[in-house]
Scaffold this active site. Structure first.
Site, PDB file in Angstrom:
ATOM      1  N   ARG A 184       1.511  -1.164  -0.305  1.00  0.00           N
ATOM      2  CA  ARG A 184       0.136   0.416  -0.240  1.00  0.00           C
ATOM      3  C   ARG A 184       0.978   1.522   0.385  1.00  0.00           C
ATOM      4  O   ARG A 184       1.346   1.198   1.011  1.00  0.00           O
ATOM      5  CB  ARG A 184      -1.111  -0.024   1.084  1.00  0.00           C
ATOM      6  CG  ARG A 184      -1.913   1.290   1.500  1.00  0.00           C
ATOM      7  CD  ARG A 184      -2.765   1.497   2.231  1.00  0.00           C
ATOM      8  NE  ARG A 184      -3.739   0.781   1.810  1.00  0.00           N
ATOM      9  CZ  ARG A 184      -5.154   0.877   2.149  1.00  0.00           C
ATOM     10  NH1 ARG A 184      -5.047   1.132   3.185  1.00  0.00           N
ATOM     11  NH2 ARG A 184      -5.819   0.088   1.983  1.00  0.00           N
ATOM     12  N   GLN A 191      -9.797  -3.611  -4.042  1.00  0.00           N
ATOM     13  CA  GLN A 191     -10.561  -3.862  -3.502  1.00  0.00           C
ATOM     14  C   GLN A 191     -12.216  -3.771  -4.453  1.00  0.00           C
ATOM     15  O   GLN A 191     -13.351  -3.840  -4.387  1.00  0.00           O
ATOM     16  CB  GLN A 191     -10.964  -2.123  -3.079  1.00  0.00           C
ATOM     17  CG  GLN A 191     -12.242  -1.261  -3.048  1.00  0.00           C
ATOM     18  CD  GLN A 191     -12.648  -1.929  -1.575  1.00  0.00           C
ATOM     19  OE1 GLN A 191     -12.314  -1.576  -0.139  1.00  0.00           O
ATOM     20  NE2 GLN A 191     -14.069  -2.175  -1.485  1.00  0.00           N
ATOM     21  N   CYS A 226     -16.576   1.692   0.085  1.00  0.00           N
ATOM     22  CA  CYS A 226     -15.097   1.357   0.442  1.00  0.00           C
ATOM     23  C   CYS A 226     -14.906   1.294   1.540  1.00  0.00           C
ATOM     24  O   CYS A 226     -14.292   0.085   2.143  1.00  0.00           O
ATOM     25  CB  CYS A 226     -13.933   1.532  -0.491  1.00  0.00           C
ATOM     26  SG  CYS A 226     -13.597   3.161  -0.367  1.00  0.00           S
ATOM     27  N   ARG A 254     -13.770  -8.437   1.113  1.00  0.00           N
ATOM     28  CA  ARG A 254     -12.552  -8.146   0.889  1.00  0.00           C
ATOM     29  C   ARG A 254     -11.495  -9.785   1.157  1.00  0.00           C
ATOM     30  O   ARG A 254     -10.879 -10.144   0.803  1.00  0.00           O
ATOM     31  CB  ARG A 254     -11.609  -7.464   1.860  1.00  0.00           C
ATOM     32  CG  ARG A 254     -12.474  -6.114   1.475  1.00  0.00           C
ATOM     33  CD  ARG A 254     -11.931  -4.830   0.179  1.00  0.00           C
ATOM     34  NE  ARG A 254     -11.106  -4.551   0.319  1.00  0.00           N
ATOM     35  CZ  ARG A 254     -10.107  -3.859   0.624  1.00  0.00           C
ATOM     36  NH1 ARG A 254     -10.267  -2.978   1.439  1.00  0.00           N
ATOM     37  NH2 ARG A 254      -9.368  -3.762   0.278  1.00  0.00           N
TER      38      ARG A 254
HETATM   39  N1  NVA Z   1      -9.542   6.756  -1.606  1.00  0.00           N
HETATM   40  C1  NVA Z   1      -9.391   5.963  -0.273  1.00  0.00           C
HETATM   41  C2  NVA Z   1      -9.637   5.205  -0.319  1.00  0.00           C
HETATM   42  C3  NVA Z   1      -9.117   3.850   1.356  1.00  0.00           C
HETATM   43  C4  NVA Z   1      -9.564   2.504   1.421  1.00  0.00           C
HETATM   44  C5  NVA Z   1      -7.935   7.043   0.224  1.00  0.00           C
HETATM   45  O1  NVA Z   1      -7.330   6.351  -0.401  1.00  0.00           O
HETATM   46  O2  NVA Z   1      -7.546   6.994   1.396  1.00  0.00           O
HETATM   47  N1   CP Z   2     -10.853  -0.472   2.242  1.00  0.00           N
HETATM   48  C1   CP Z   2      -9.608   0.401   2.511  1.00  0.00           C
HETATM   49  O1   CP Z   2      -8.616  -1.114   1.683  1.00  0.00           O
HETATM   50  O2   CP Z   2      -9.916  -0.190   3.539  1.00  0.00           O
HETATM   51  P1   CP Z   2      -8.320  -0.081   4.148  1.00  0.00           P
HETATM   52  O3   CP Z   2      -8.323   1.170   4.380  1.00  0.00           O
HETATM   53  O4   CP Z   2      -9.116  -0.421   6.182  1.00  0.00           O
HETATM   54  O5   CP Z   2      -7.672  -1.398   4.710  1.00  0.00           O
END
Ligand code: NVA
Ligand code: CP
Length: 312
Positions: free
Chosen positions: A108, A138, A270, A298
């Site tokens: 991430r 997701q 999400c 998920r």
């Molecule tokens: N668009 C959001 C999604 C979180 C799962 C972000 O990038 O923070």
């Molecule tokens: N939707 C999602 O990716 O959640 P987290 O940020 O909790 O992993």
């Protein structure tokens, strides 16, 4: 076990063909049904997954961690703050080193280029667990959820209202790929990037479905089977939050906006949600809301990804 996905990276929804996307959905559904019936799967017995996080996570971390455990493998949580990455070790060297230890890497990141570089220098599959551009894992869970709720995907209308962000980008690519009509409603200047819109339109032409971007939230939502939203300021955009809250107000998913969707419409997010901003409790906690099924999926979707990319 699918030969075509074995050893591959998953950085973008655009990495998948329609057939491969469906293969993942079908395998996720199969794993879900068997797991809920008490069967255990050991597709990744003895295998390890390194999970690098540059940003916080609840769902992605837990789904990958529990998923690896349920498949007989072992997940390693690595906060980038505690790695030598923080002290200047390159992504390339990190990828080369981790490849000597583990069977897969999930990351991430802020810059999408980081997952591209991890994949370039790694000998093992790399999975994008969210970047500033996309959130492909997701979206697999989301389309599994939509498929479960409607029994089909083809010809449905998905409305996305709010910020044209990473989630919107991946939804667009998947909608185009799978023959789902999609309408995106955002404030002026917050539309999804043109590349994703054009790619989704190109894919949709094969199905005769439509991809639309508008600044009118009511137009986006009208007649929709699915109404989807996400936070107005994503991780890394916290400083823009207050200015965005005012600008995005007309895009809030509330009972008034939901009235324009089909009567049978479901609400998706999400998560995490900023309740009172992009969605209100009356919608998030309504009978139309499927947000927690979506979150549960998920786990099942990620297990399918892990097993098909990293399994023997
Ligand atoms: N668009 C959001 C999604 C979180 C799962 C972000 O990038 O923070
Ligand atoms: N939707 C999602 O990716 O959640 P987290 O940020 O909790 O992993």
């Amino acid at each position: 076990m699918a030969v075509k996905l074995k050893g591959r990276d998953l950085l973008s929804v655009a990495d998948l063909t329609q057939e491969e996307f469906w293969e993942l959905l079908e395998f996720a559904k199969h794993l879900k049904l068997e797991t809920l019936a008490g069967k255990r799967h050991e597709y990744l017995k003895g295998k390890t997954l390194a999970m690098i996080f540059q940003k916080p996570s609840t769902r992605t971390r837990v789904a990958f961690e529990v998923g690896m455990y349920q498949l007989g493998g072992y997940p390693l949580y690595l906060s980038s703050n505690d790695m030598q990455l923080r002290r200047g070790e390159t992504i390339a060297d990190t990828a080369r080193v981790l490849s000597r230890f583990v069977d897969g890497i999930m990351a991430r990141v802020f810059a999408h280029q980081d997952v591209v570089d991890l994949a370039k220098y790694s000998d093992v599959p790399v999975i994008n667990g969210l970047s500033d551009e996309e959130h492909p894992t997701q979206i697999l869970a989301d389309f599994l959820t939509i498929w479960e709720k409607f029994g089909t995907l083809k010809g449905l209308k998905l409305a996305y209202v709010g910020d044209g962000n990473n989630v919107a980008h991946s939804l667009l690519l998947a909608a185009g790929l799978l023959g789902v009509n999609m309408s995106v409603g955002t404030p002026v200047g917050y539309e999804p990037k043109a590349w994703y819109v054009e790619k989704a339109m190109e894919l949709a032409r094969r199905h005769g479905t439509s991809i639309e971007v508008t600044n009118d939230p009511i137009k986006a939502v009208t007649g929709a089977d699915v109404v989807y939203t996400d936070v107005w300021a994503s991780m890394g955009q916290e400083s823009e939050h207050d200015a965005r809250v005012k600008l995005f107000q007309p895009y809030q998913v509330n009972p008034e906006l939901m009235k324009h969707a089909a009567p049978h419409a479901v609400f998706m997010h999400c998560l995490p949600a900023h309740r009172g901003e992009e969605v209100v409790d009356e919608v998030a906690d309504s009978l139309q809301s499927v947000i927690f099924d979506q979150a549960e999926n998920r786990l099942h979707a990620h297990k399918a990804i892990l097993a098909l990319l990293m399994g023997d």
